[in-house]
Design an enzyme around this catalytic site. Structure first.
Site, mmCIF file in Angstrom:
data_model
loop_
_atom_site.group_PDB
_atom_site.id
_atom_site.type_symbol
_atom_site.label_atom_id
_atom_site.label_comp_id
_atom_site.label_asym_id
_atom_site.label_seq_id
_atom_site.Cartn_x
_atom_site.Cartn_y
_atom_site.Cartn_z
ATOM 1 N N ASP A 2 88.569 -27.623 16.370
ATOM 2 C CA ASP A 2 89.404 -28.324 15.391
ATOM 3 C C ASP A 2 90.432 -27.363 14.806
ATOM 4 O O ASP A 2 90.151 -26.176 14.631
ATOM 5 C CB ASP A 2 88.512 -28.908 14.283
ATOM 6 C CG ASP A 2 89.222 -30.012 13.512
ATOM 7 O OD1 ASP A 2 90.326 -30.435 13.936
ATOM 8 O OD2 ASP A 2 88.673 -30.447 12.486
ATOM 9 N N TRP A 7 97.290 -25.283 13.061
ATOM 10 C CA TRP A 7 97.762 -23.991 13.592
ATOM 11 C C TRP A 7 99.245 -24.102 13.927
ATOM 12 O O TRP A 7 100.039 -23.218 13.596
ATOM 13 C CB TRP A 7 96.954 -23.643 14.844
ATOM 14 C CG TRP A 7 97.286 -22.310 15.452
ATOM 15 C CD1 TRP A 7 96.666 -21.120 15.209
ATOM 16 C CD2 TRP A 7 98.325 -22.042 16.424
ATOM 17 N NE1 TRP A 7 97.249 -20.126 15.967
ATOM 18 C CE2 TRP A 7 98.261 -20.665 16.713
ATOM 19 C CE3 TRP A 7 99.274 -22.829 17.062
ATOM 20 C CZ2 TRP A 7 99.122 -20.052 17.617
ATOM 21 C CZ3 TRP A 7 100.147 -22.224 17.965
ATOM 22 C CH2 TRP A 7 100.063 -20.841 18.229
ATOM 23 N N SER A 47 87.438 -37.245 21.470
ATOM 24 C CA SER A 47 86.440 -38.181 20.950
ATOM 25 C C SER A 47 86.862 -39.615 21.223
ATOM 26 O O SER A 47 88.042 -39.903 21.476
ATOM 27 C CB SER A 47 86.255 -37.974 19.441
ATOM 28 O OG SER A 47 87.290 -38.609 18.724
ATOM 29 N N GLU A 49 87.255 -41.661 19.171
ATOM 30 C CA GLU A 49 88.161 -42.049 18.084
ATOM 31 C C GLU A 49 89.555 -41.423 18.244
ATOM 32 O O GLU A 49 90.503 -41.847 17.579
ATOM 33 C CB GLU A 49 87.566 -41.616 16.727
ATOM 34 C CG GLU A 49 86.369 -42.463 16.265
ATOM 35 C CD GLU A 49 85.081 -42.185 17.053
ATOM 36 O OE1 GLU A 49 84.855 -41.020 17.451
ATOM 37 O OE2 GLU A 49 84.312 -43.143 17.306
ATOM 38 N N ASN A 50 89.665 -40.417 19.109
ATOM 39 C CA ASN A 50 90.962 -39.742 19.265
ATOM 40 C C ASN A 50 92.047 -40.630 19.885
ATOM 41 O O ASN A 50 93.237 -40.313 19.803
ATOM 42 C CB ASN A 50 90.827 -38.458 20.094
ATOM 43 C CG ASN A 50 90.239 -37.291 19.319
ATOM 44 O OD1 ASN A 50 89.589 -36.415 19.886
ATOM 45 N ND2 ASN A 50 90.452 -37.257 18.006
ATOM 46 N N TRP A 51 91.638 -41.779 20.466
ATOM 47 C CA TRP A 51 92.640 -42.709 21.013
ATOM 48 C C TRP A 51 93.558 -43.238 19.919
ATOM 49 O O TRP A 51 94.629 -43.755 20.204
ATOM 50 C CB TRP A 51 91.959 -43.883 21.721
ATOM 51 C CG TRP A 51 91.129 -43.477 22.901
ATOM 52 C CD1 TRP A 51 89.758 -43.444 22.948
ATOM 53 C CD2 TRP A 51 91.581 -43.056 24.197
ATOM 54 N NE1 TRP A 51 89.336 -43.016 24.189
ATOM 55 C CE2 TRP A 51 90.435 -42.772 24.979
ATOM 56 C CE3 TRP A 51 92.851 -42.881 24.772
ATOM 57 C CZ2 TRP A 51 90.511 -42.335 26.293
ATOM 58 C CZ3 TRP A 51 92.923 -42.445 26.083
ATOM 59 C CH2 TRP A 51 91.771 -42.178 26.833
ATOM 60 N N LEU A 177 80.119 -33.534 11.087
ATOM 61 C CA LEU A 177 79.872 -33.616 12.530
ATOM 62 C C LEU A 177 80.833 -34.555 13.246
ATOM 63 O O LEU A 177 81.000 -34.456 14.466
ATOM 64 C CB LEU A 177 78.428 -34.043 12.800
ATOM 65 C CG LEU A 177 77.377 -32.940 12.619
ATOM 66 C CD1 LEU A 177 75.982 -33.488 12.838
ATOM 67 C CD2 LEU A 177 77.640 -31.778 13.573
ATOM 68 N N GLU A 189 71.348 -25.853 13.995
ATOM 69 C CA GLU A 189 71.988 -25.117 12.905
ATOM 70 C C GLU A 189 73.494 -25.372 12.957
ATOM 71 O O GLU A 189 74.089 -25.361 14.038
ATOM 72 C CB GLU A 189 71.719 -23.610 13.055
ATOM 73 C CG GLU A 189 70.263 -23.223 12.899
ATOM 74 C CD GLU A 189 69.723 -23.453 11.486
ATOM 75 O OE1 GLU A 189 70.516 -23.397 10.512
ATOM 76 O OE2 GLU A 189 68.507 -23.704 11.359
HETATM 77 C C1 IPE Z 1 91.637 -30.407 17.680
HETATM 78 O O1 IPE Z 1 92.662 -30.076 16.798
HETATM 79 C C2 IPE Z 1 92.224 -31.000 18.923
HETATM 80 C C3 IPE Z 1 91.410 -32.008 19.623
HETATM 81 C C4 IPE Z 1 91.457 -33.313 19.406
HETATM 82 C C5 IPE Z 1 90.592 -31.535 20.722
HETATM 83 P P1 IPE Z 1 93.343 -31.191 15.892
HETATM 84 O O2 IPE Z 1 94.408 -31.872 16.668
HETATM 85 O O3 IPE Z 1 92.288 -32.089 15.318
HETATM 86 O O4 IPE Z 1 94.017 -30.308 14.742
HETATM 87 P P2 IPE Z 1 94.181 -30.661 13.213
HETATM 88 O O5 IPE Z 1 92.853 -31.120 12.693
HETATM 89 O O6 IPE Z 1 95.221 -31.732 13.114
HETATM 90 O O7 IPE Z 1 94.626 -29.371 12.597
HETATM 91 MG MG MG Z 2 91.317 -32.255 13.531
#
Ligand code: IPE
Ligand code: MG
Length: 228
Positions: A2, A7, A47, A49-51, A177, A189
Site C-alpha cells: 500500500d 508515493w 483486490s 474492490e480495486n475495480w 486488513l 501477527e
Molecule cells: C497500492 O497502492 C497499489 C495496489 C492497489 C496494489 P495504492 O494505489 O493503494 O496507494 P495509495 O493508498 O493511494 O497511496
Molecule cells: Mg491504498
C-alpha cells in the site's frame, strides 16, 4: 502493498508512476524472501474492490501485472519459485487468466519459495465461494452437513494446502486488513510499517520481521514463562 499513490503524489508524479516503482519493490521483496529462505510469500496485488478505481488506473495495474509475469516468469521458474494464484477467476479478461494459469502450470513442480499472488482477491468473496462449493457438495450427496467444520472450510479456501501466515506486513501506515486473508489470519501477527510500498526493500523487510520475531505467540494458550 500500500502507498503507491501517495508515493507518487509526494513527488508530483501521476499515480501510475507509483505503481511502476511498486513493481520494483515487489521484485526486490521476492528476491529477498528467496534469499532469506522464507517458504511462502503472499502479495496482495489486486483486490476484488480495486475495480472501483478509475478505469485508466485499473488498466495500468492490469498492464503491470501482465508485464511482470511476461518479464519475470522465466527467472522465477529458474529460481525454483512456485507461483500460486488466489482470488476469483471468473469474469477475468482471458489474456490475464491465461497468463496467471500459465505461471501456475509452468512452476507447479518447483520446490522453492511459494509466491502466492492475491489477484481479484477478497476474503469475504473467498469465504462465500467456499461456502457455495461446500453447499453444492452437500446437495450432490458427497458431503454430510454434520461433518462441516473449520478443516472442511479450510480445504475449500483458495489457500487450501498452504500454511496460515505467520505475519502480515502492511505498508503505508494504514492499520487494517482490508478484506485480506481474514479466515487465515486468526492467529497471524500484524506488522504495520509507515514506509510507502515503493520504498519497501530488504532492510524494511528485515526490520518488519525483527518486530514480528519479538512477539510472543500464544495461539490462545498461555506463554511458556507463565505456564512454567
Ligand atoms: C497500492 O497502492 C497499489 C495496489 C492497489 C496494489 P495504492 O494505489 O493503494 O496507494 P495509495 O493508498 O493511494 O497511496
Ligand atoms: Mg491504498
Amino acid at each position: 502493498m500500500d502507498g503507491n499513490g501517495r508515493w507518487a503524489k509526494a513527488r508530483g508524479l501521476p499515480r501510475t508512476m507509483g505503481h511502476r516503482r511498486g513493481v520494483e519493490a515487489l521484485r526486490a521483496t521476492v528476491r529477498a524472501v528467496g534469499e532469506m529462505g522464507i517458504k511462502v510469500l503472499t502479495l496482495f496485488a489486486f483486490s476484488s474492490e480495486n475495480w472501483r478505481r478509475p478505469r485508466e488506473e485499473v488498466g495500468e495495474l492490469m498492464s503491470l501485472l501482465k508485464l511482470f509475469i511476461r518479464r519475470d516468469l522465466a527467472e522465477l521458474h529458474r529460481e525454483g519459485v512456485r507461483v500460486r494464484i488466489i482470488g476469483a477467476r471468473d469474469n477475468l479478461q482471458p489474456d490475464i487468466l491465461n497468463l496467471l494459469e500459465e505461471a501456475e502450470a509452468l512452476t507447479a513442480a518447483n520446490q522453492g519459495t511459494v509466491l502466492v499472488i492475491a489477484f481479484n482477491y477478497g476474503s469475504r468473496d473467498e469465504i462465500a465461494r467456499a461456502a457455495r462449493r461446500i453447499a453444492e457438495r452437500v446437495a450432490a450427496g458427497e458431503l454430510s452437513a454434520a461433518t462441516i467444520d473449520a478443516d472442511v472450510l479450510d480445504a475449500h479456501m483458495d489457500t487450501a494446502g498452504l500454511p496460515e501466515p505467520d505475519v502480515i506486513i502492511r505498508t503505508s501506515g494504514e492499520q487494517r486488513l482490508s478484506n485480506f486473508l481474514l479466515w487465515q489470519a486468526a492467529y497471524t501477527e500484524l506488522v504495520f510499517v509507515p514506509c510507502l510500498w515503493p520504498d519497501f526493500d530488504r532492510d524494511a523487510l528485515e526490520s518488519a520481521l525483527a518486530d514480528y520475531a519479538a512477539r510472543n505467540r500464544r495461539f490462545g494458550g498461555v506463554s511458556q514463562e507463565i505456564a512454567s
